[in-house]
Write a protein that holds these residues in place. Structure first.
Motif, PDB file in Angstrom:
ATOM      1  N   UNK A 134       0.828  -1.214   0.000  1.00  0.00           N
ATOM      2  CA  UNK A 134       0.000   0.000   0.000  1.00  0.00           C
ATOM      3  C   UNK A 134       0.853   1.251   0.000  1.00  0.00           C
ATOM      4  N   UNK A 135       1.979   1.186   0.703  1.00  0.00           N
ATOM      5  CA  UNK A 135       2.872   2.342   0.738  1.00  0.00           C
ATOM      6  C   UNK A 135       3.374   2.679  -0.661  1.00  0.00           C
ATOM      7  N   UNK A 136       3.760   1.662  -1.428  1.00  0.00           N
ATOM      8  CA  UNK A 136       4.251   1.918  -2.780  1.00  0.00           C
ATOM      9  C   UNK A 136       3.115   2.276  -3.735  1.00  0.00           C
ATOM     10  N   UNK A 137       1.932   1.729  -3.524  1.00  0.00           N
ATOM     11  CA  UNK A 137       0.782   2.108  -4.351  1.00  0.00           C
ATOM     12  C   UNK A 137       0.437   3.576  -4.133  1.00  0.00           C
ATOM     13  N   UNK A 138       0.436   4.004  -2.882  1.00  0.00           N
ATOM     14  CA  UNK A 138       0.125   5.405  -2.584  1.00  0.00           C
ATOM     15  C   UNK A 138       1.153   6.340  -3.189  1.00  0.00           C
ATOM     16  N   UNK A 185      -4.244   1.475  -9.226  1.00  0.00           N
ATOM     17  CA  UNK A 185      -3.800   2.867  -9.219  1.00  0.00           C
ATOM     18  C   UNK A 185      -4.816   3.828  -9.816  1.00  0.00           C
ATOM     19  N   UNK A 186      -5.907   3.300 -10.382  1.00  0.00           N
ATOM     20  CA  UNK A 186      -6.863   4.173 -11.051  1.00  0.00           C
ATOM     21  C   UNK A 186      -6.235   4.886 -12.226  1.00  0.00           C
ATOM     22  N   UNK A 187      -5.432   4.172 -12.992  1.00  0.00           N
ATOM     23  CA  UNK A 187      -4.663   4.796 -14.066  1.00  0.00           C
ATOM     24  C   UNK A 187      -5.551   5.462 -15.109  1.00  0.00           C
ATOM     25  N   UNK A 188      -6.737   4.934 -15.314  1.00  0.00           N
ATOM     26  CA  UNK A 188      -7.641   5.517 -16.315  1.00  0.00           C
ATOM     27  C   UNK A 188      -8.096   6.926 -15.929  1.00  0.00           C
ATOM     28  N   UNK A 189      -7.941   7.290 -14.655  1.00  0.00           N
ATOM     29  CA  UNK A 189      -8.345   8.627 -14.209  1.00  0.00           C
ATOM     30  C   UNK A 189      -7.336   9.695 -14.595  1.00  0.00           C
ATOM     31  N   UNK A 190      -6.140   9.287 -14.973  1.00  0.00           N
ATOM     32  CA  UNK A 190      -5.094  10.241 -15.337  1.00  0.00           C
ATOM     33  C   UNK A 190      -5.159  10.454 -16.848  1.00  0.00           C
ATOM     34  N   UNK A 191      -6.057  11.319 -17.263  1.00  0.00           N
ATOM     35  CA  UNK A 191      -6.351  11.463 -18.696  1.00  0.00           C
ATOM     36  C   UNK A 191      -5.154  11.993 -19.483  1.00  0.00           C
TER      37      UNK A 191
END
Length: 217
Positions: A134-138, A185-191
């Protein structure tokens, strides 16, 4: 014909074309940086697939015509940019801006994304304590935010496509292709990152470089 015999690595991986730049790597996010750069600059080179622990790069046409050994992917990108006068701005301010983003990848994006990959794909995934993951994900999310804000209104990290983009593309692509971290990471949110990554992956040299050196079938 250049004499590469002084390099121990050439004894294990002999050069079929010693007059070409010898590229020793694995197709990891760090390895493909160099492969992409070589494809973009159209330098003649010979790739060798090797273990990551032995990663080296050898150029028989170094300064003053003498062979030179260059290691660390960031240093190799800078060497090739200087050698070819390509993919780095001539203007001093833009040059240092580009270097700052290369070092951002080297010091932050690479280490953090790589550690996250360890916890998602390799032995770390079996750890019962999920706090390190979680630390690295954050931290990966924070770094993606920095990159996404930088790309607002831009096609590339610095005005034109450069070694800053080459250094970073493979690592962001690895989040999806190697680590399956896109959803976490919710990468799709980083348009802005999504658009930039798409532009990069559309480049033929990037498409080729991502698979060089080729892994055994």
């Amino acid at each position: 014909m250049p004499d590469l015999s002084s390099f121990p690595i050439t004894q294990r991986w002999p050069a079929s074309h010693p007059d070409r730049l010898q590229h020793y790597a694995a197709p990891t996010p760090n390895g493909v940086k160099v492969s992409i750069m070589l494809e973009e600059t159209a330098l003649a080179y010979e790739p060798h697939l090797i273990d990551i622990a032995n990663n080296e790069s050898k150029d028989p046409a170094g300064p003053d015509g003498r062979p030179i050994a260059v290691w660390e992917s960031g240093a190799i990108l800078l060497y090739l940019a200087d050698k070819t006068a390509q993919l780095i701005p001539n203007a001093t301010a833009q040059c240092y801006e580009t270097l700052a983003w290369v070092f951002f990848q080297m010091s932050a994006i690479g280490p953090i994304f790589g550690q996250l990959g360890f916890f998602l794909r390799w032995r770390g995934k079996d750890y019962e304590d999920k706090r390190p993951r979680q630390r690295f994900a954050d931290e990966a999310k924070r770094l993606l935010g920095v990159l996404d804000r930088r790309l607002e209104g831009r096609d590339w990290i610095v005005d034109d496509y450069s070694i800053a983009d080459i250094a970073t593309l493979g690592w962001v692509n690895a989040l999806v292709e190697s680590y399956a971290a896109g959803d976490i990471l919710g990468l799709s949110d980083y348009s802005n990152i999504q658009a930039w990554l798409g532009h990069g992956l559309d480049r033929p040299a990037v498409q080729r470089g991502l698979h060089i050196p080729a892994r055994p079938a």
